[in-house]
Design a protein around this motif. Sequence first.
Motif, PDB file in Angstrom:
ATOM      1  N   MET A 218       6.467   6.531  -6.078  1.00  0.00           N
ATOM      2  CA  MET A 218       5.570   6.285  -4.951  1.00  0.00           C
ATOM      3  C   MET A 218       4.728   7.510  -4.618  1.00  0.00           C
ATOM      4  O   MET A 218       3.586   7.378  -4.176  1.00  0.00           O
ATOM      5  CB  MET A 218       6.390   5.852  -3.730  1.00  0.00           C
ATOM      6  CG  MET A 218       7.299   4.665  -4.008  1.00  0.00           C
ATOM      7  SD  MET A 218       8.234   4.160  -2.568  1.00  0.00           S
ATOM      8  CE  MET A 218       6.943   3.456  -1.564  1.00  0.00           C
ATOM      9  N   THR A 219       5.298   8.690  -4.799  1.00  0.00           N
ATOM     10  CA  THR A 219       4.600   9.936  -4.521  1.00  0.00           C
ATOM     11  C   THR A 219       4.712  10.827  -5.755  1.00  0.00           C
ATOM     12  O   THR A 219       5.805  11.262  -6.104  1.00  0.00           O
ATOM     13  CB  THR A 219       5.186  10.642  -3.284  1.00  0.00           C
ATOM     14  OG1 THR A 219       6.617  10.693  -3.408  1.00  0.00           O
ATOM     15  CG2 THR A 219       4.834   9.884  -2.016  1.00  0.00           C
TER      16      THR A 219
ATOM     17  N   HIS B 196      -3.235  10.720   1.461  1.00  0.00           N
ATOM     18  CA  HIS B 196      -3.533  12.146   1.434  1.00  0.00           C
ATOM     19  C   HIS B 196      -3.860  12.560  -0.003  1.00  0.00           C
ATOM     20  O   HIS B 196      -3.159  12.166  -0.939  1.00  0.00           O
ATOM     21  CB  HIS B 196      -2.358  12.955   1.975  1.00  0.00           C
ATOM     22  CG  HIS B 196      -1.979  12.573   3.379  1.00  0.00           C
ATOM     23  ND1 HIS B 196      -2.770  12.849   4.462  1.00  0.00           N
ATOM     24  CD2 HIS B 196      -0.899  11.890   3.859  1.00  0.00           C
ATOM     25  CE1 HIS B 196      -2.196  12.375   5.555  1.00  0.00           C
ATOM     26  NE2 HIS B 196      -1.069  11.791   5.221  1.00  0.00           N
ATOM     27  N   PRO B 197      -4.891  13.340  -0.198  1.00  0.00           N
ATOM     28  CA  PRO B 197      -5.368  13.655  -1.559  1.00  0.00           C
ATOM     29  C   PRO B 197      -4.315  14.260  -2.477  1.00  0.00           C
ATOM     30  O   PRO B 197      -4.370  14.059  -3.690  1.00  0.00           O
ATOM     31  CB  PRO B 197      -6.510  14.647  -1.301  1.00  0.00           C
ATOM     32  CG  PRO B 197      -6.950  14.384   0.096  1.00  0.00           C
ATOM     33  CD  PRO B 197      -5.726  13.961   0.844  1.00  0.00           C
ATOM     34  N   GLN B 198      -3.365  14.989  -1.940  1.00  0.00           N
ATOM     35  CA  GLN B 198      -2.394  15.681  -2.779  1.00  0.00           C
ATOM     36  C   GLN B 198      -1.164  14.831  -3.114  1.00  0.00           C
ATOM     37  O   GLN B 198      -0.241  15.313  -3.756  1.00  0.00           O
ATOM     38  CB  GLN B 198      -1.947  16.975  -2.075  1.00  0.00           C
ATOM     39  CG  GLN B 198      -3.079  17.934  -1.750  1.00  0.00           C
ATOM     40  CD  GLN B 198      -3.902  18.302  -2.975  1.00  0.00           C
ATOM     41  OE1 GLN B 198      -3.368  18.609  -4.034  1.00  0.00           O
ATOM     42  NE2 GLN B 198      -5.234  18.280  -2.834  1.00  0.00           N
ATOM     43  N   THR B 199      -1.146  13.576  -2.674  1.00  0.00           N
ATOM     44  CA  THR B 199       0.046  12.752  -2.893  1.00  0.00           C
ATOM     45  C   THR B 199      -0.332  11.374  -3.420  1.00  0.00           C
ATOM     46  O   THR B 199      -0.136  10.358  -2.748  1.00  0.00           O
ATOM     47  CB  THR B 199       0.854  12.606  -1.576  1.00  0.00           C
ATOM     48  OG1 THR B 199       0.934  13.864  -0.922  1.00  0.00           O
ATOM     49  CG2 THR B 199       2.270  12.121  -1.872  1.00  0.00           C
ATOM     50  N   PRO B 200      -0.862  11.298  -4.628  1.00  0.00           N
ATOM     51  CA  PRO B 200      -1.155   9.986  -5.196  1.00  0.00           C
ATOM     52  C   PRO B 200       0.130   9.289  -5.628  1.00  0.00           C
ATOM     53  O   PRO B 200       1.199   9.915  -5.680  1.00  0.00           O
ATOM     54  CB  PRO B 200      -2.023  10.328  -6.414  1.00  0.00           C
ATOM     55  CG  PRO B 200      -1.554  11.682  -6.828  1.00  0.00           C
ATOM     56  CD  PRO B 200      -1.216  12.396  -5.545  1.00  0.00           C
ATOM     57  N   PRO B 201       0.070   8.000  -5.933  1.00  0.00           N
ATOM     58  CA  PRO B 201       1.267   7.311  -6.425  1.00  0.00           C
ATOM     59  C   PRO B 201       1.685   7.858  -7.783  1.00  0.00           C
ATOM     60  O   PRO B 201       0.873   8.406  -8.532  1.00  0.00           O
ATOM     61  CB  PRO B 201       0.830   5.850  -6.504  1.00  0.00           C
ATOM     62  CG  PRO B 201      -0.658   5.909  -6.614  1.00  0.00           C
ATOM     63  CD  PRO B 201      -1.093   7.103  -5.847  1.00  0.00           C
ATOM     64  N   GLY B 202       2.961   7.702  -8.110  1.00  0.00           N
ATOM     65  CA  GLY B 202       3.478   8.268  -9.344  1.00  0.00           C
ATOM     66  C   GLY B 202       3.668   7.273 -10.462  1.00  0.00           C
ATOM     67  O   GLY B 202       4.115   7.645 -11.547  1.00  0.00           O
ATOM     68  N   ASN B 203       3.367   6.003 -10.231  1.00  0.00           N
ATOM     69  CA  ASN B 203       3.617   4.979 -11.252  1.00  0.00           C
ATOM     70  C   ASN B 203       2.337   4.300 -11.724  1.00  0.00           C
ATOM     71  O   ASN B 203       2.323   3.130 -12.059  1.00  0.00           O
ATOM     72  CB  ASN B 203       4.593   3.928 -10.729  1.00  0.00           C
ATOM     73  CG  ASN B 203       4.070   3.204  -9.497  1.00  0.00           C
ATOM     74  OD1 ASN B 203       3.049   3.569  -8.926  1.00  0.00           O
ATOM     75  ND2 ASN B 203       4.777   2.162  -9.083  1.00  0.00           N
TER      76      ASN B 203
ATOM     77  N   CYS C  13      -3.209   4.508 -14.845  1.00  0.00           N
ATOM     78  CA  CYS C  13      -4.252   5.529 -14.963  1.00  0.00           C
ATOM     79  C   CYS C  13      -4.391   6.203 -13.602  1.00  0.00           C
ATOM     80  O   CYS C  13      -4.885   5.594 -12.651  1.00  0.00           O
ATOM     81  CB  CYS C  13      -5.588   4.916 -15.397  1.00  0.00           C
ATOM     82  SG  CYS C  13      -6.947   6.118 -15.443  1.00  0.00           S
ATOM     83  N   LEU C  14      -3.962   7.458 -13.509  1.00  0.00           N
ATOM     84  CA  LEU C  14      -3.949   8.150 -12.224  1.00  0.00           C
ATOM     85  C   LEU C  14      -5.363   8.365 -11.685  1.00  0.00           C
ATOM     86  O   LEU C  14      -5.601   8.244 -10.480  1.00  0.00           O
ATOM     87  CB  LEU C  14      -3.224   9.488 -12.371  1.00  0.00           C
ATOM     88  CG  LEU C  14      -2.867  10.212 -11.069  1.00  0.00           C
ATOM     89  CD1 LEU C  14      -2.015   9.316 -10.175  1.00  0.00           C
ATOM     90  CD2 LEU C  14      -2.144  11.516 -11.376  1.00  0.00           C
ATOM     91  N   GLU C  15      -6.311   8.650 -12.565  1.00  0.00           N
ATOM     92  CA  GLU C  15      -7.688   8.865 -12.123  1.00  0.00           C
ATOM     93  C   GLU C  15      -8.246   7.605 -11.461  1.00  0.00           C
ATOM     94  O   GLU C  15      -8.862   7.669 -10.390  1.00  0.00           O
ATOM     95  CB  GLU C  15      -8.564   9.273 -13.303  1.00  0.00           C
ATOM     96  CG  GLU C  15     -10.015   9.532 -12.922  1.00  0.00           C
ATOM     97  CD  GLU C  15     -10.871   9.911 -14.113  1.00  0.00           C
ATOM     98  OE1 GLU C  15     -12.074  10.206 -13.908  1.00  0.00           O
ATOM     99  OE2 GLU C  15     -10.359   9.903 -15.248  1.00  0.00           O
ATOM    100  N   HIS C  16      -8.020   6.456 -12.074  1.00  0.00           N
ATOM    101  CA  HIS C  16      -8.486   5.204 -11.493  1.00  0.00           C
ATOM    102  C   HIS C  16      -7.738   4.893 -10.199  1.00  0.00           C
ATOM    103  O   HIS C  16      -8.325   4.356  -9.248  1.00  0.00           O
ATOM    104  CB  HIS C  16      -8.304   4.056 -12.489  1.00  0.00           C
ATOM    105  CG  HIS C  16      -9.210   4.144 -13.667  1.00  0.00           C
ATOM    106  ND1 HIS C  16      -9.095   3.312 -14.775  1.00  0.00           N
ATOM    107  CD2 HIS C  16     -10.271   4.955 -13.932  1.00  0.00           C
ATOM    108  CE1 HIS C  16     -10.021   3.620 -15.648  1.00  0.00           C
ATOM    109  NE2 HIS C  16     -10.742   4.609 -15.170  1.00  0.00           N
ATOM    110  N   ALA C  17      -6.455   5.217 -10.165  1.00  0.00           N
ATOM    111  CA  ALA C  17      -5.659   4.949  -8.966  1.00  0.00           C
ATOM    112  C   ALA C  17      -6.195   5.724  -7.773  1.00  0.00           C
ATOM    113  O   ALA C  17      -6.312   5.183  -6.663  1.00  0.00           O
ATOM    114  CB  ALA C  17      -4.193   5.307  -9.222  1.00  0.00           C
TER     115      ALA C  17
END
Length: 277
Positions: free
Chosen positions: A43-44, A225-232, A235-239
Motif C-alpha cells: 500500500m505504501t 502524498h508525493p513521497q508515498t505512492p502505492p507499492g503494488n 507501472c509506478l510512473e503511471h500509478a
Amino acid sequence: MPSEEPSMSRTNSDATVPPRLDTLVIGVTLFHLGSLYNDQSTMTFRRGMGTRVEIPVTGAFIEMADGEHILFDTGMLPPGWEGHAPPPRVLSMIANYGPQDDIRARLGEIGRTTDDVKMVINSHFHWDHSGANRLFDKARVFIQLSEYRFACLPDTFIEGPYIGNFLEKDRPFELLEGDRVIKPGIAVLTTPGHTPGHQSLLVRLPSGRTMIFTGDALSCPANLHPQTPPGNAHCLEHAVASINRLKMLADFLDGDLVICHDPAFWETWRPAPHCYV
C-alpha cells in the motif's frame, strides 16, 4: 473525504430524492464485502515491509432514475461456488468473509437482487474486485479494453491476482477505450498504474456532490502524498500520474475520494442500508 455528510445522505426508508436534471443518479449505497490481509508495503511503497494490515473489500450500488441500476465492483466470489474454488494463495489472504458479505446478501439488505443490477462497472479484473461477476450474468459489464487484454494474458510477475477460471472470456463485455460518460451523472475515468487498464468512477449525486471511486488507483490516503505512492503497481510512473489526476479532479469538483481499500474506510463511510444522495 465527506465534510458535510448530513446534506448528502439519507436512509433507504426515506422518500426517493428526485434526481438533478444533469444526473440520473438517485443515490449510492456502499457494501462491506469482507476483508483481506495485506502487507503494508503493497500500500505504501517500501514502507511497512513485514507489517500485516487488514483492508476492506467494498462495492457500491448506484440507484438510477431510469431503472438501469449500476454496481461498481462485485467483490469476491463465494469460496467453492459451483466448483470455482480459489487457489490456496488466495484463501490465505482472506481475513474475513461470511455469508453476510456475499454480494447477494448485501443487495438483499436494501431490497434488491442480482437481477436489479443492469450494469457492472469493474475498476479492474483482480479477483477481489470482479470475482462475483459470475453472479450477474444478465448485466452488461464495462471494462477497459486494455484491462481485458491484459487479464487474458498478464505478465508473469503480476499474474497472481487474475484468476483464470473466474474470468468469463466468452462473455460479451462493453470494452471501453479511454474515459467515457456512461449515463448522465456516471463517468469512467482511466487511471492506469495498478493495472494497465484500471479505471475509476465519477458519480454525481442529486445533491450536486461528486463521489470519486478510486478503485485500486489509491490504496490508502497516504498515497496522496508525493513521497508515498502505492507499492503494488504494475507501472509506478503511471500509478503516480493517475493519483495526481484523481487529486486534481477531487479539488476541481470539490469531490469526495472513495478509497476502496482504505483500512479506515468504515470509520469514514457508512455501509448499507445507508444511502448517499
